[in-house]
Write a protein that holds these residues in place. Structure first.
Motif, mmCIF file in Angstrom:
data_model
loop_
_atom_site.group_PDB
_atom_site.id
_atom_site.type_symbol
_atom_site.label_atom_id
_atom_site.label_comp_id
_atom_site.label_asym_id
_atom_site.label_seq_id
_atom_site.Cartn_x
_atom_site.Cartn_y
_atom_site.Cartn_z
ATOM 1 N N TRP A 181 40.958 47.355 40.757
ATOM 2 C CA TRP A 181 41.188 46.253 41.681
ATOM 3 C C TRP A 181 41.459 46.780 43.085
ATOM 4 C CZ3 TRP A 181 45.829 43.769 43.816
ATOM 5 C CH2 TRP A 181 45.578 42.499 44.320
ATOM 6 N N THR A 225 41.463 36.286 42.266
ATOM 7 C CA THR A 225 42.140 36.729 41.048
ATOM 8 C C THR A 225 42.786 35.557 40.331
ATOM 9 O OG1 THR A 225 42.606 38.849 42.116
ATOM 10 C CG2 THR A 225 43.834 38.348 40.126
ATOM 11 N N SER A 229 41.680 34.193 36.658
ATOM 12 C CA SER A 229 42.648 34.139 35.568
ATOM 13 C C SER A 229 42.781 32.721 35.017
ATOM 14 C CB SER A 229 44.012 34.644 36.040
ATOM 15 O OG SER A 229 44.510 33.837 37.093
ATOM 16 N N LEU A 241 46.903 40.447 35.865
ATOM 17 C CA LEU A 241 46.874 39.026 36.146
ATOM 18 C C LEU A 241 48.189 38.310 35.873
ATOM 19 C CD1 LEU A 241 43.346 38.149 34.744
ATOM 20 C CD2 LEU A 241 43.997 38.612 37.086
#
Length: 570
Positions: A181, A225, A229, A241
């Motif tokens: 990430w 993100t 999620s 997450l």
């Protein structure tokens, strides 16, 4: 020779930035030792890279804003310094159980993302600006010491980052996902800053572009993100997450984030629609060309309405778990206190109408310097935002988001000359531009709005420093304005031979901000705030931000509020 070398290595702006970072490092607790060490390495890397870049001719390949320095050091440390200041603020109250552990971990991950963005851009600049034997100034050429130290910082930073994540995370998918990430964030920042510098030449320095791109990557990455999620609920147990869910987000922050990102994505969507449409049309004559332009404008407004009415609310409702359409939620929120909030709207409209009409006419006919006329808009910001921040902070949060959305739409219309408003907006905005704006991009109104809004948005969660939300209003609306007015009328002693900033102006700016703080204390006490700011820390914060205004050649509306806010959080 040594004196000249020392003066070229540490100018006024760099000295103030070093003082800013030193203040943060001194206030960092032992629990954030690794983050503070990485901030020190990042600062060292940026400092030597800026010294080398400005000592050679390698910056000529970038089409930077005229009159601005590279700003590499200031642009690199501003966002990571702000993040670590917020970490210090949260860690200070973690033992009192006034904030959750998940929020601290989420902010820690955001700090590493911001550092990864800035670090990746520095590595990119290091390769682009690598030394050429024919263009090196003697200050930078002595054994390529700056390059050697920069390479050492790269190695130490990467190794230390890996060790920190390895010690605080379990080996396996958790560590791999976090590192992946961060890598994606860094790569996106490099690609975005290349796009910004190429698409908008002579509009920003490297430091300004770095601040904007790293902020946008963080903003997009956070929303992406959270969206990912939400769609893949079975992944919420991953270490990457779970922190997104652990942080309680207000409905207003999600609405603002969704609208802003939707408008930033809109140009890509519109260009895609136009490319498809133009495959079936080919204007030949001038009349057909004009009709073609009008049709494109109609498609523009239709696409914009579709994004704002259909796509963006659906996205916001998915991410925020709204039980009501976000548009209806906003209407319900405004009407929940109709007397206070509608009265505030009427007051804002009246102030904007009177101020814009008055100063627009003055700017067309008066011989007063435009930079001084623009400072009256800073005072207008104080009149508009100060009462709302004290008595209606949540509504002000939403109003800032609405104003930013309007500014984005108008700037897109102006840049693309969308019929029939494009040329009218362009002519109107030209009356308020200065040397930092260009025909291609007008950024001053954005920087003033965001300079006032960002400290307020970032204080929407836990905040034990009541003055922190006022950082933008105090530094820009009061400090910067008084520094310009007093310096222009009474200034004699200049900070540098080539600059226009004066010692008298800086002293007036610092004094006015301190006086405004004294006025705010009893007003904040009436709303339930408890003043917990150390007086020495407050004085140092005001002084550092005032010196930064005096020395920086960057866009002060963007950097000064963030630096001031970071120091107020300590």
């Amino acid at each position: 020779m040594r004196t000249a070398m020392a003066s070229s290595l540490l100018n006024g702006e760099r000295a103030v930035v070093v003082l800013f970072i030193s203040r943060i490092l001194v206030a960092t607790p032992f629990s954030l030792l690794s983050e503070s060490c990485f901030l020190f390495l990042l600062t060292l890397f940026a400092l030597f890279l800026e010294i080398f870049a400005e000592s050679s001719n390698s910056l000529d390949q970038f089409k930077m804003r005229p009159g601005a320095s590279s700003g590499i050091l200031l642009g690199t440390v501003t966002l990571p310094g702000l993040m670590i200041s917020k970490l210090i603020q949260l860690s200070r109250v973690l033992s009192l159980q006034q904030t959750g552990f998940e929020e601290l971990e989420y902010l820690r991950l955001q700090y590493w993302a911001a550092s990864a963005c800035c670090f990746s851009v520095l590595v990119f600049l290091g390769f682009v600006l690598r030394p050429q034997s024919s263009s090196i100034h003697p200050v930078a050429a002595h054994g390529y010491w700056g390059v050697k130290i920069s390479i050492s910082c790269i190695a130490l930073y990467a190794a230390a980052c890996f060790v920190d994540f390895a010690t605080k995370s379990h080996f396996g998918w958790s560590l791999a996902l976090k590192l992946l990430w961060l890598l994606c964030q860094g790569f996106a920042a490099v690609r975005l800053i290349q796009h910004v510098l190429h698409t908008f030449p002579y509009c920003a320095s490297i430091g300004e572009a770095l601040l904007v791109t790293s902020g946008l990557v963080l903003y997009f990455g956070d929303m992406f993100t959270l969206t990912y999620s939400k769609i893949h609920g079975h992944l919420t147990s991953s270490a990457l997450l779970f922190v997104e869910y652990g942080v309680k987000r207000s409905e207003i922050s999600i609405i603002i984030q969704g609208i802003v990102l939707g408008l930033l994505i809109f140009p890509v969507f519109f260009k895609f629609i136009i490319q498809i449409w133009e495959r079936f049309t080919s204007p030949a004559s001038s009349v057909e060309s004009r009709n073609h332009h009008i049709r494109c404008s109609v498609i523009f407004y239709a696409s914009l309405a579709f994004i704002l009415i259909a796509i963006t609310p659906t996205w916001i409702q998915l991410v925020g778990d709204f039980h009501l359409n976000p548009i209806l939620w906003v209407i319900t929120f405004v009407l929940s206190e109709p007397l206070k909030r509608l009265s505030l709207c009427i007051y804002w409209v009246a102030v904007i109408y009177v101020s814009v009409w008055r100063f627009y006419n003055i700017s067309k006919n008066s011989k007063i310097e435009r930079i001084l006329l623009r400072k009256y808009y800073h005072l207008m910001a104080v009149c508009m935002f100060m009462p709302a921040l004290i008595f209606q902070p949540k509504f002000l949060n939403l109003a800032f988001g609405a104003a930013l959305a309007v500014f984005l739409v108008l700037e897109i219309i102006r840049v693309w000359r969308v019929w029939p408003l494009g040329w009218l907006v362009h002519q109107f905005m030209n009356a308020f531009t200065d040397h930092r704006d260009s025909d291609l991009l007008v950024i001053s109104h954005f920087s003033l709005l965001l300079g006032c809004a960002l400290p307020i948005w970032m204080s929407s969660g836990f905040n034990d420093r009541p003055l922190a939300p006022f950082a933008g209003i105090l530094s820009l609306g009061i400090g910067d304005t008084m520094a310009s007015l007093v310096g222009h009328k009474y200034g004699v002693l200049r900070w540098s031979k080539t600059g226009k900033k004066t010692v008298e102006g800086t002293a007036a700016g610092i004094t006015s901000v301190l006086a405004a703080c004294f006025v705010l204390f009893p007003l904040l006490a009436t709303t339930g705030y408890i003043f917990a700011q150390n007086w020495v820390s407050l004085l140092l914060a005001v002084t550092v931000s005032g010196l930064l205004e005096a020395y920086t050649a960057q866009l002060d509306n963007a950097f000064i509020p963030l630096v001031f806010y970071s120091l107020l959080c300590l």
